[in-house]
Motif scaffolding. Structure first.
Motif, PDB file in Angstrom:
ATOM      1  N   HIS A  37      11.476 -29.846  19.436  1.00 17.11           N
ATOM      2  CA  HIS A  37      12.830 -30.390  19.276  1.00 17.11           C
ATOM      3  C   HIS A  37      13.595 -29.634  18.193  1.00 17.11           C
ATOM      4  O   HIS A  37      14.816 -29.438  18.308  1.00 17.11           O
ATOM      5  CB  HIS A  37      12.762 -31.885  18.932  1.00 17.11           C
ATOM      6  CG  HIS A  37      12.260 -32.735  20.047  1.00 17.11           C
ATOM      7  ND1 HIS A  37      12.986 -32.953  21.197  1.00 17.11           N
ATOM      8  CD2 HIS A  37      11.093 -33.400  20.203  1.00 17.11           C
ATOM      9  CE1 HIS A  37      12.292 -33.729  22.018  1.00 17.11           C
ATOM     10  NE2 HIS A  37      11.134 -34.012  21.433  1.00 17.11           N
ATOM     11  N   LYS A  40      14.592 -26.280  19.774  1.00 19.24           N
ATOM     12  CA  LYS A  40      15.650 -26.470  20.773  1.00 19.24           C
ATOM     13  C   LYS A  40      17.005 -26.542  20.087  1.00 19.24           C
ATOM     14  O   LYS A  40      18.003 -26.001  20.577  1.00 19.24           O
ATOM     15  CB  LYS A  40      15.390 -27.728  21.588  1.00 19.24           C
ATOM     16  CG  LYS A  40      16.438 -27.961  22.658  1.00 19.24           C
ATOM     17  CD  LYS A  40      16.121 -29.191  23.509  1.00 19.24           C
ATOM     18  CE  LYS A  40      17.165 -29.378  24.598  1.00 19.24           C
ATOM     19  NZ  LYS A  40      16.886 -30.579  25.434  1.00 19.24           N
ATOM     20  N   SER A  44      20.040 -23.998  20.773  1.00 18.68           N
ATOM     21  CA  SER A  44      21.313 -24.504  21.295  1.00 18.68           C
ATOM     22  C   SER A  44      22.510 -23.950  20.537  1.00 18.68           C
ATOM     23  O   SER A  44      23.621 -23.889  21.079  1.00 18.68           O
ATOM     24  CB  SER A  44      21.325 -26.038  21.232  1.00 18.68           C
ATOM     25  OG  SER A  44      21.341 -26.482  19.888  1.00 18.68           O
ATOM     26  N   CYS A  51      19.597 -24.602  27.031  1.00 17.09           N
ATOM     27  CA  CYS A  51      19.212 -25.974  26.681  1.00 17.09           C
ATOM     28  C   CYS A  51      19.784 -26.999  27.659  1.00 17.09           C
ATOM     29  O   CYS A  51      19.599 -28.207  27.467  1.00 17.09           O
ATOM     30  CB  CYS A  51      19.668 -26.311  25.259  1.00 17.09           C
ATOM     31  SG  CYS A  51      18.978 -25.216  24.005  1.00 17.09           S
ATOM     32  N   LYS A  52      20.454 -26.532  28.706  1.00 20.82           N
ATOM     33  CA  LYS A  52      21.056 -27.466  29.659  1.00 20.82           C
ATOM     34  C   LYS A  52      20.090 -27.939  30.727  1.00 20.82           C
ATOM     35  O   LYS A  52      20.344 -28.922  31.409  1.00 20.82           O
ATOM     36  CB  LYS A  52      22.284 -26.813  30.307  1.00 20.82           C
ATOM     37  CG  LYS A  52      23.427 -26.581  29.318  1.00 20.82           C
ATOM     38  CD  LYS A  52      24.642 -25.954  29.988  1.00 20.82           C
ATOM     39  CE  LYS A  52      25.774 -25.761  28.984  1.00 20.82           C
ATOM     40  NZ  LYS A  52      26.977 -25.163  29.617  1.00 20.82           N
ATOM     41  N   GLN A  53      18.982 -27.209  30.878  1.00 20.60           N
ATOM     42  CA  GLN A  53      17.971 -27.636  31.840  1.00 20.60           C
ATOM     43  C   GLN A  53      17.009 -28.629  31.187  1.00 20.60           C
ATOM     44  O   GLN A  53      16.984 -28.796  29.968  1.00 20.60           O
ATOM     45  CB  GLN A  53      17.187 -26.410  32.345  1.00 20.60           C
ATOM     46  CG  GLN A  53      18.045 -25.365  33.025  1.00 20.60           C
ATOM     47  CD  GLN A  53      18.632 -25.861  34.334  1.00 20.60           C
ATOM     48  OE1 GLN A  53      18.116 -26.783  34.957  1.00 20.60           O
ATOM     49  NE2 GLN A  53      19.736 -25.251  34.761  1.00 20.60           N
ATOM     50  N   GLN A  54      16.193 -29.287  32.012  1.00 19.18           N
ATOM     51  CA  GLN A  54      15.255 -30.267  31.482  1.00 19.18           C
ATOM     52  C   GLN A  54      14.114 -29.616  30.708  1.00 19.18           C
ATOM     53  O   GLN A  54      13.505 -30.259  29.854  1.00 19.18           O
ATOM     54  CB  GLN A  54      14.684 -31.114  32.621  1.00 19.18           C
ATOM     55  CG  GLN A  54      15.720 -32.019  33.279  1.00 19.18           C
ATOM     56  CD  GLN A  54      15.096 -32.902  34.344  1.00 19.18           C
ATOM     57  OE1 GLN A  54      13.966 -32.684  34.763  1.00 19.18           O
ATOM     58  NE2 GLN A  54      15.849 -33.892  34.780  1.00 19.18           N
ATOM     59  N   SER A  55      13.819 -28.364  31.023  1.00 20.43           N
ATOM     60  CA  SER A  55      12.732 -27.672  30.339  1.00 20.43           C
ATOM     61  C   SER A  55      13.201 -26.280  29.935  1.00 20.43           C
ATOM     62  O   SER A  55      14.117 -25.721  30.552  1.00 20.43           O
ATOM     63  CB  SER A  55      11.494 -27.568  31.228  1.00 20.43           C
ATOM     64  OG  SER A  55      11.806 -26.892  32.429  1.00 20.43           O
ATOM     65  N   TYR A  61      10.707 -23.954  23.521  1.00 18.83           N
ATOM     66  CA  TYR A  61      11.886 -23.389  22.870  1.00 18.83           C
ATOM     67  C   TYR A  61      11.487 -22.556  21.654  1.00 18.83           C
ATOM     68  O   TYR A  61      12.143 -21.562  21.333  1.00 18.83           O
ATOM     69  CB  TYR A  61      12.839 -24.510  22.441  1.00 18.83           C
ATOM     70  CG  TYR A  61      13.554 -25.146  23.600  1.00 18.83           C
ATOM     71  CD1 TYR A  61      14.595 -24.479  24.249  1.00 18.83           C
ATOM     72  CD2 TYR A  61      13.195 -26.412  24.054  1.00 18.83           C
ATOM     73  CE1 TYR A  61      15.258 -25.059  25.328  1.00 18.83           C
ATOM     74  CE2 TYR A  61      13.847 -27.001  25.126  1.00 18.83           C
ATOM     75  CZ  TYR A  61      14.876 -26.327  25.759  1.00 18.83           C
ATOM     76  OH  TYR A  61      15.519 -26.907  26.827  1.00 18.83           O
TER      77      TYR A  61
END
Length: 248
Positions: A37, A40, A44, A51-55, A61
């Motif tokens: 997290h 990520k 971002s 970072c717009k996808q679920q993974s 990341y």
């Protein structure tokens, strides 16, 4: 509050360089600082689309940031190590018998070609890419049919800890046109998972340099060369890389 709770509260407030430095403290801090997290959030700010996808597009990341952000740095601070702080343990065996075995002080590596070598070897040795070159005296001979293995460990004299660069590896290729026998090992283990310039998958490479008058059957070895390819292209980068190895 427990130590874990304190780290969870403080780490999100840090910049990525500060978080990377925290990874050097201990295993607990390193594991906490690898929380995806956190990475990520850093990704971002630079590449918001990933970072717009679920993974993440890579496994984590953290891995993405570590792989693609290294080029943002322009200069390195002075390394904390010098070659005076290091000793290298080098063993070369042919068919299980010792061919070369020595403890080599760091300053003994040099980049001075012997006067009798040809233009191809001289051009290779004098190339700007940084290399560790150890002249061999007395010289020794290997044959094309020999199975040659090698190990290189390095010791820090200040901490008396050792790290492995190469371990019981086999020379893979003999390049007669460039007068080198080349070998490498698995990827190096780093204590510091993120650093200023080194990408993933760094190997130590070792070469036996042989005279250009060597014949097809036997090669007259005059030097041992080590480098880290394009992962470390200067003396400072090599020292930084060595400093970040998993010392034990």
């Amino acid at each position: 509050m427990t130590c874990e709770e304190i780290l969870e509260a403080v780490f999100p407030l840090l910049e990525y360089t500060e978080l990377a430095n925290c990874m050097l403290v201990c295993k607990q801090w390193r594991d906490a600082a690898q929380d995806d997290h956190l990475w990520k959030s850093f990704c971002s700010k630079i590449w918001p689309s990933i970072c717009k996808q679920q993974s993440p597009p890579t496994s984590t990341y953290y891995l993405f940031f570590r792989t693609y952000y290294k080029k943002q740095y322009e200069t390195l601070p002075p390394p904390k190590l010098t070659f005076n702080d290091l000793e290298f343990y080098i063993d070369i065996l042919v068919d299980g018998k010792i061919l070369f075995s020595d403890v080599v002080p760091g300053p003994d590596f040099q980049k001075i070609p012997p006067p009798e070598i040809g233009d191809v070897l001289r051009s290779h040795i004098e190339h700007p890419k940084y290399k560790l070159i150890l002249p061999v005296e007395p010289r020794f001979t290997i044959h094309l049919c020999d199975t040659v293995s090698f190990s290189v460990f390095v010791e820090r004299k200040d901490t008396k800890k050792v790290a492995c660069l190469l371990n019981k590896s086999i020379f893979h290729n003999v390049y007669r046109t460039s007068y080198r026998a080349l070998g490498f090992d698995e990827y190096l283990d780093f204590f510091s998972p993120l650093n200023l310039f080194v990408n993933l998958g760094v190997r130590a490479w070792i070469s036996l340099l042989f005279m250009d008058y060597s014949n097809e059957a036997a090669n007259d070895i005059f030097a041992i060369e080590m480098d880290f390819s394009y992962a470390a292209k200067s003396e400072d980068e090599v020292l930084w890389l060595l400093d970040m190895l998993d010392w034990k």
